[in-house]
Scaffold this motif. Structure first.
Motif, PDB file in Angstrom:
ATOM      1  N   ALA A  65      -1.415 -19.564  14.407  1.00  0.00           N
ATOM      2  CA  ALA A  65      -2.358 -19.102  13.475  1.00  0.00           C
ATOM      3  C   ALA A  65      -2.725 -19.991  12.512  1.00  0.00           C
ATOM      4  N   SER A 120       1.997 -12.525   8.159  1.00  0.00           N
ATOM      5  CA  SER A 120       1.114 -12.084   7.421  1.00  0.00           C
ATOM      6  C   SER A 120      -0.169 -12.607   7.579  1.00  0.00           C
ATOM      7  N   LEU A 121      -1.309 -11.673   7.470  1.00  0.00           N
ATOM      8  CA  LEU A 121      -2.991 -11.837   7.751  1.00  0.00           C
ATOM      9  C   LEU A 121      -2.740 -13.017   6.744  1.00  0.00           C
ATOM     10  N   ASP A 122      -2.663 -13.937   5.930  1.00  0.00           N
ATOM     11  CA  ASP A 122      -2.462 -14.850   4.451  1.00  0.00           C
ATOM     12  C   ASP A 122      -2.809 -16.227   5.686  1.00  0.00           C
ATOM     13  N   SER A 123      -1.514 -15.827   6.934  1.00  0.00           N
ATOM     14  CA  SER A 123      -1.503 -16.685   7.736  1.00  0.00           C
ATOM     15  C   SER A 123      -3.042 -17.876   9.067  1.00  0.00           C
ATOM     16  N   TYR A 124      -4.258 -16.595   8.544  1.00  0.00           N
ATOM     17  CA  TYR A 124      -4.870 -16.993   9.622  1.00  0.00           C
ATOM     18  C   TYR A 124      -6.314 -17.636   8.579  1.00  0.00           C
ATOM     19  N   GLU A 133     -11.956 -15.613   7.099  1.00  0.00           N
ATOM     20  CA  GLU A 133     -11.848 -14.322   6.980  1.00  0.00           C
ATOM     21  C   GLU A 133     -11.928 -14.071   8.212  1.00  0.00           C
ATOM     22  N   THR A 171     -11.508 -14.636  11.400  1.00  0.00           N
ATOM     23  CA  THR A 171     -10.038 -14.507  12.286  1.00  0.00           C
ATOM     24  C   THR A 171      -8.979 -12.970  11.652  1.00  0.00           C
ATOM     25  N   ARG A 172      -8.900 -13.000  10.543  1.00  0.00           N
ATOM     26  CA  ARG A 172      -7.935 -12.256   9.608  1.00  0.00           C
ATOM     27  C   ARG A 172      -8.739 -10.509  10.065  1.00  0.00           C
ATOM     28  N   GLU A 206      -7.281  -8.317  12.114  1.00  0.00           N
ATOM     29  CA  GLU A 206      -6.126  -6.479  11.432  1.00  0.00           C
ATOM     30  C   GLU A 206      -6.301  -5.600  12.513  1.00  0.00           C
TER      31      GLU A 206
END
Length: 442
Positions: A355, A368-372, A375, A377-378, A382
Motif C-alpha cells: 500500500a 489503516s487507510l493512512d497506509s496509502y 488521498e 487511493t485512500r 475506503e
C-alpha cells in the motif's frame, strides 16, 4: 486465460516470463508464528501474473516475509495463462508452493482438479476477522476456503481530467443520466466525453457489469454470474439497451464506434491523460491511475481524478471488484512454508508494505487507510472496503474462459459486435445466452 485486468499491461513485459529475484532477509528474522527462524533455509516459490512494477512491489512484500521468518522466496511470472503454466509445472513435478490466482473461475478450476490445499485455521480466522464475508465466499469452493484475497481492484471508478470538466463547467455526476448529460456538455466544449477501449473486449464486459449490477441488483447479478439466469433474460436486454444508448451516441465516444474498436486500454487512458487529449473521461478500474501517473506524469488527485460509477435508474451505485487470491498447492515441495506465507499475506502488516508503494488496494478492513500514499487511493480503498458484502466480483472472471475470458470469442466478441452495432439488444442477449450455454456445458 487470455487477459489480465488488475495487472498493468505492457505486453512487452509479459514476454519476459522469467524468474524474479530471490529475496534474502538482512536482519535477525523472527518466525511469523512467533517461533525462532522456523523457516530458515527453506525457499517458498510463488507464481503469479505480475510483472514490471507490480512484481517489484510484491517482491518487497516477500522481502518483508523473509525478514520475519528467514525463508527465502522466488517469484515466477506466468503471464496471463496461469492455469496452463501451473498445470504444466504440476505435471512436471515442479509445482510452486503458492499461486496468486487472478480469477474466481481459475480458483474453482484448481480446487475441482484437486490441486489446492485448504487454507489453515489461522488464515480462516484472519479472513473472518478482517474481510467482508463476500471475499471468503469468492475464495471458497463447496464451503472450503482455498484462496486468500490479497490484492483487489475497484472496477467502479470513472476517471476524468479535472481541467476538461472545469472547462466544460460540469461537476462529477451523481447518477448515470447525469453522467451522459455531463458528457454532452464536455463534447460541446470541444472534447469527446469518453474514451472507450473497445479493442479490448474485457473493458466492455466491465461497462455491462456495472450497469447490470446497479440496474438489476445483486441477486440477479449473482444468478447471471452462475448462469442460473439466462442471458436472454429481460434484465440483460434492459442493461444492454442502457449501454447501447452510450455506444450509439457519436458525441459521447472519441472516434465514435470505429474509433473505440481501434482503441485498446492503454490508448483509452492516453486519450484522456496523454499529451493531446481527445476525451474528458475514461471508465475503468483504479489501475487507470497508475497508467496516468507512470506514463503521462499526471498527479493523481490534481490533474487525474475519479468519481464512483454512478447508479442507474435511481438505484444504488455499483461496486464491482476483481482480485488476486493466494492459494497453496498440494503437490508443492514446501507446502507448510507456503501456508506460512499466506498467513502473513492475510495480515494488515503485509498489505501495508505494498500500500505504501502505490498501485494496490487491499480488501482487508484492518489495514489503516493512512497506509496509502495519496488521498485518491485512500478514497478508492475506503469505497471498496466500505461496500462490505455489496461488492460483487467481476462477472466475466467468474465464467468459463471460453465465454468470459478469451479474445475473439464469447462475451468479449459479442460485446464488441454490440459496440459496432447496438441497434438490437435482444438479439445480442440471445447470442450471449447461446455462447454462455455452450461454455458452461463444456
Amino acid at each position: 486465460m487470455m487477459r489480465r485486468r488488475t495487472t498493468l499491461l505492457t505486453g512487452c513485459i509479459a514476454a519476459a516470463l522469467a524468474l524474479g529475484a530471490t529475496a534474502c532477509g538482512g536482519s535477525e528474522p523472527v518466525a511469523a508464528g512467533g517461533g525462532d527462524k522456523a523457516l530458515d533455509g527453506q525457499t517458498v516459490t510463488v507464481a503469479g501474473v505480475w510483472s514490471g512494477s507490480e512484481q517489484e512491489n510484491f517482491q518487497k512484500v516477500l522481502d518483508a516475509f523473509t525478514e520475519k521468518t528467514g525463508a527465502k522466496t522466488q517469484f515466477v511470472s506466468t503471464g496471463d495463462n496461469v492455469s496452463t503454466v501451473v498445470g504444466s509445472k504440476i505435471e512436471g513435478g515442479d509445482a510452486p508452493d503458492v499461486v496468486m490466482v487472478p480469477q474466481v473461475g481459475v480458483l474453482q478450476q484448481f480446487a475441482k482438479k484437486g490441486w489446492l490445499q485448504p487454507l489453515s485455521k489461522p488464515v480462516e480466522s484472519a479472513v473472518d476477522a478482517g474481510f467482508a464475508d463476500v471475499w471468503k465466499k469468492y475464495g471458497s469452493v463447496d464451503g472450503t476456503l482455498y484462496g486468500l484475497y490479497f490484492k483487489a481492484a475497484h472496477k467502479s471508478t470513472v476517471w476524468y481530467s479535472p481541467e476538461a470538466l472545469t472547462q466544460a463547467g460540469v461537476e462529477p455526476p451523481k447518477t448515470y443520466d447525469e453522467m451522459l448529460e455531463a458528457g454532452h456538455t464536455v463534447s460541446d466544449s470541444g472534447l469527446a466525453a469518453f474514451a472507450v477501449a473497445g479493442q479490448d473486449g474485457w473493458t466492455l464486459t466491465d461497462w455491462f457489469e456495472n450497469i447490470y449490477l446497479s440496474q438489476a441488483g445483486p441477486e440477479k447479478y449473482d444468478a447471471l454470474a452462475a448462469h442460473e439466469l439466462k442471458w436472454s433474460d429481460a434484465s440483460v436486454v434492459k442493461a444492454l439497451t442502457t449501454l447501447g444508448k452510450l455506444f450509439e451516441d457519436k458525441q459521447l465516444i472519441a472516434g465514435a464506434q470505429k474509433g473505440a474498436l481501434n482503441t485498446d486500454f492503454p490508448g483509452s487512458v492516453e486519450k484522456v491523460f496523454g499529451p493531446e487529449p481527445e476525451a474528458g473521461m475514461v471508465y475503468e478500474g483504479d489501475f487507470v491511475a497508475g497508467v496516468a501517473k507512470d506514463q503521462y506524469d499526471r498527479t493523481v488527485g490534481e490533474d487525474a481524478d475519479f468519481f464512483p460509477f454512478p447508479g442507474v435508474d435511481g438505484n444504488d451505485a455499483p461496486v464491482v471488484s476483481g482480485g488476486d487470491a493466494a492459494v497453496v498447492l498440494k503437490d508443492s515441495k514446501h507446502r507448510a512454508a507456503g501456508m506460512e506465507l499466506v498467513e502473513y499475506l492475510a495480515s494488515a502488516e503485509a498489505a501495508a508494505v505494498w500500500a505504501g508503494e502505490g498501485g494496490f488496494l487491499s480488501p482487508n478492513k484492518k489495514l489503516s487507510l493512512d497506509s496509502y500514499g495519496d488521498e485518491v487511493t485512500r478514497a478508492t480503498a475506503e469505497s471498496l472496503v466500505g461496500a462490505g458484502d455489496s461488492v460483487r466480483f467481476d462477472m466475466s472472471d467468474q465464467a468459463p474462459a471460453a465465454f468470459g475470458g478469451t479474445k475473439g470469442t464469447g462475451e468479449w466478441k459479442l460485446l464488441q459486435d454490440f459496440l459496432r452495432d447496438p441497434s438490437d439488444p435482444k438479439a445480442t442477449a440471445a447470442a450471449l445466452e447461446s455462447a454462455a450455454a455452450k461454455a458452461y456445458r463444456d
